[in-house]
Design a protein around this motif. Structure first.
Motif, PDB file in Angstrom:
ATOM      1  N   ALA A 187       0.961  -1.293  -0.032  1.00 22.42           N
ATOM      2  CA  ALA A 187      -0.020  -0.091   0.014  1.00 22.42           C
ATOM      3  C   ALA A 187       0.810   1.354  -0.066  1.00 22.42           C
ATOM      4  O   ALA A 187       0.632   2.492  -0.460  1.00 22.42           O
ATOM      5  CB  ALA A 187      -0.968   0.102   1.306  1.00 22.42           C
ATOM      6  N   MET A 188       2.023   1.257   0.380  1.00 21.62           N
ATOM      7  CA  MET A 188       3.055   2.188   0.550  1.00 21.62           C
ATOM      8  C   MET A 188       3.923   2.438  -0.565  1.00 21.62           C
ATOM      9  O   MET A 188       4.815   3.428  -0.798  1.00 21.62           O
ATOM     10  CB  MET A 188       4.021   2.244   1.702  1.00 21.62           C
ATOM     11  CG  MET A 188       3.258   2.615   3.005  1.00 21.62           C
ATOM     12  SD  MET A 188       3.417   4.515   2.992  1.00 21.62           S
ATOM     13  CE  MET A 188       4.905   5.036   3.395  1.00 21.62           C
ATOM     14  N   VAL A 189       3.542   1.669  -1.626  1.00 18.40           N
ATOM     15  CA  VAL A 189       4.538   1.528  -2.914  1.00 18.40           C
ATOM     16  C   VAL A 189       4.476   2.765  -3.538  1.00 18.40           C
ATOM     17  O   VAL A 189       5.640   3.569  -4.059  1.00 18.40           O
ATOM     18  CB  VAL A 189       4.093   0.406  -3.712  1.00 18.40           C
ATOM     19  CG1 VAL A 189       4.844   0.510  -5.217  1.00 18.40           C
ATOM     20  CG2 VAL A 189       4.777  -0.875  -3.369  1.00 18.40           C
ATOM     21  N   VAL A 190       3.419   3.330  -3.998  1.00 22.57           N
ATOM     22  CA  VAL A 190       2.884   4.597  -4.797  1.00 22.57           C
ATOM     23  C   VAL A 190       3.515   5.697  -3.997  1.00 22.57           C
ATOM     24  O   VAL A 190       4.151   6.758  -4.460  1.00 22.57           O
ATOM     25  CB  VAL A 190       1.611   4.843  -5.142  1.00 22.57           C
ATOM     26  CG1 VAL A 190       1.371   5.956  -5.886  1.00 22.57           C
ATOM     27  CG2 VAL A 190       1.130   3.775  -5.969  1.00 22.57           C
ATOM     28  N   ILE A 191       3.253   5.821  -2.677  1.00 25.41           N
ATOM     29  CA  ILE A 191       3.816   7.028  -1.739  1.00 25.41           C
ATOM     30  C   ILE A 191       5.374   7.057  -1.733  1.00 25.41           C
ATOM     31  O   ILE A 191       5.870   8.025  -1.677  1.00 25.41           O
ATOM     32  CB  ILE A 191       3.012   6.876  -0.361  1.00 25.41           C
ATOM     33  CG1 ILE A 191       1.591   6.838  -0.587  1.00 25.41           C
ATOM     34  CG2 ILE A 191       3.667   7.944   0.514  1.00 25.41           C
ATOM     35  CD1 ILE A 191       0.880   6.501   0.890  1.00 25.41           C
ATOM     36  N   ALA A 192       5.800   5.752  -1.422  1.00 23.20           N
ATOM     37  CA  ALA A 192       7.422   5.622  -1.285  1.00 23.20           C
ATOM     38  C   ALA A 192       8.006   6.269  -2.442  1.00 23.20           C
ATOM     39  O   ALA A 192       8.966   6.527  -2.526  1.00 23.20           O
ATOM     40  CB  ALA A 192       7.745   4.406  -1.193  1.00 23.20           C
ATOM     41  N   SER A 193       7.304   5.917  -3.941  1.00 24.39           N
ATOM     42  CA  SER A 193       7.875   6.617  -5.241  1.00 24.39           C
ATOM     43  C   SER A 193       8.062   7.733  -5.105  1.00 24.39           C
ATOM     44  O   SER A 193       8.985   8.207  -5.977  1.00 24.39           O
ATOM     45  CB  SER A 193       6.948   5.901  -6.168  1.00 24.39           C
ATOM     46  OG  SER A 193       5.852   6.762  -6.255  1.00 24.39           O
ATOM     47  N   MET A 194       7.730   8.756  -4.159  1.00 21.79           N
ATOM     48  CA  MET A 194       7.497  10.208  -4.288  1.00 21.79           C
ATOM     49  C   MET A 194       9.230  10.402  -3.689  1.00 21.79           C
ATOM     50  O   MET A 194       9.389  11.616  -4.046  1.00 21.79           O
ATOM     51  CB  MET A 194       6.574  10.700  -3.241  1.00 21.79           C
ATOM     52  CG  MET A 194       5.180  10.642  -3.797  1.00 21.79           C
ATOM     53  SD  MET A 194       3.999  11.258  -2.648  1.00 21.79           S
ATOM     54  CE  MET A 194       4.243  12.957  -2.980  1.00 21.79           C
TER      55      MET A 194
END
Length: 295
Positions: A232-239
């Motif tokens: 679930a954090m994959v997209v947020i961590a991509s920032m």
């Protein structure tokens, strides 16, 4: 009567000074110890690079065979095995293989770290009510804190990159591992523990041979939830520079590329389903084995 409608607040100047002093204190701490903290995490960076190179550099047929073997070992079900393989084949067919392997490597590293940190903490909580009272409020804060907030101190300390992203993901995904380890050990039947005591088992022997094996289905549920939260954090961590399926989704959001976002989002869902089915099936097998042993 204005006081009835406007909540009394701290003086603006005092509040501004408080925020400023906290921010400046954290920046000073970062300047003083940032390099040392970054050096301490160099083994984690090496582990992450190794895992990523292993998965991205291995030919895809071998990856499929390994995933199929893991799925079969965990579930003993051809449906689960065929579903996992088919999902990976579709992901590869739509040219998302490399990004998927980068995401899988990150999830693997985050899960290993969560187990290494969460398992001992969960055991300590199960053995000490005082420890449980201390750790539970911290876990409550970790689980309710918005995920974006984790990025702020990590980026200030370590900058932009994969390691800060992994640390943020681990902090976000760690609580279920700790909670369910604690729960699983506390749920072990008292009669079984008394029998172990009667045989003269030491505290360590009782933990290793009785409590952990019987708590393993619950611990597996914790691992399952940790993996789901990490994904679930994959997209947020991509920032902040974490490579994988999250970056194309972030690019799609920035440039309004509908199909790019949907395809990579579905790939993340596919990976989540694979991990979920494998870990759930293994946990169910452990549960059935425990019921047979104590049945």
């Amino acid at each position: 009567m204005d006081w009835l409608w406007k909540f009394p607040t701290m003086n603006d100047d005092v509040l501004r000074e408080l925020k400023k002093s906290v921010d400046e204190g954290f920046r000073a701490f970062t300047r003083a110890y940032g390099d040392s903290i970054e050096a301490a995490f160099s083994p984690l960076q090496s582990f992450l690079i190794w895992a990523e190179r292993l998965l991205t550099g291995t030919p895809w047929p071998i990856i499929l065979i390994v995933f199929a073997a893991i799925a079969w070992f965990a579930s003993r079900s051809w449906k689960v095995v065929s579903g996992c393989v088919l999902t990976l084949v579709v992901i590869g067919y739509f040219d998302m293989w490399q990004d998927t392997m980068k995401t899988v490597s990150m999830i693997f590293v985050c899960t290993v770290l969560s187990i290494v940190i969460g398992l001992p903490l969960g055991i300590l909580m199960a053995r000490s009510n005082a420890m449980q009272k201390i750790v539970n409020p911290i876990l409550d804060v970790m689980q309710t804190m918005p995920s974006f907030v984790y990025l702020i101190p990590v980026v200030m300390l370590l900058g932009i990159g994969r390691v800060p992203g992994v640390i943020a993901v681990v902090i976000y995904a760690l609580p279920p591992m700790i909670r369910l380890t604690n729960l699983g050990i506390r749920m072990v039947d008292e009669n079984v523990l008394e029998a172990a005591d009667a045989f003269g088992s030491s505290s360590w022997q009782k933990l290793r041979n009785v409590q952990l094996p019987l708590a393993l289905p619950t611990i597996m549920a914790g691992i399952n939830q940790t993996i789901m939260m990490a994904l679930a954090m994959v997209v947020i961590a991509s920032m902040i520079g974490v490579q994988g399926l999250g970056q194309p989704v972030l690019k799609a959001i920035s440039n309004q590329y509908f199909t790019l976002g949907v395809f990579n989002g579905l790939a993340i869902v596919g990976i989540a389903i694979i991990f979920d089915r494998i870990s759930q099936a293994y946990g169910l097998r452990l549960q059935k084995h425990r019921e047979i042993v104590h049945g």
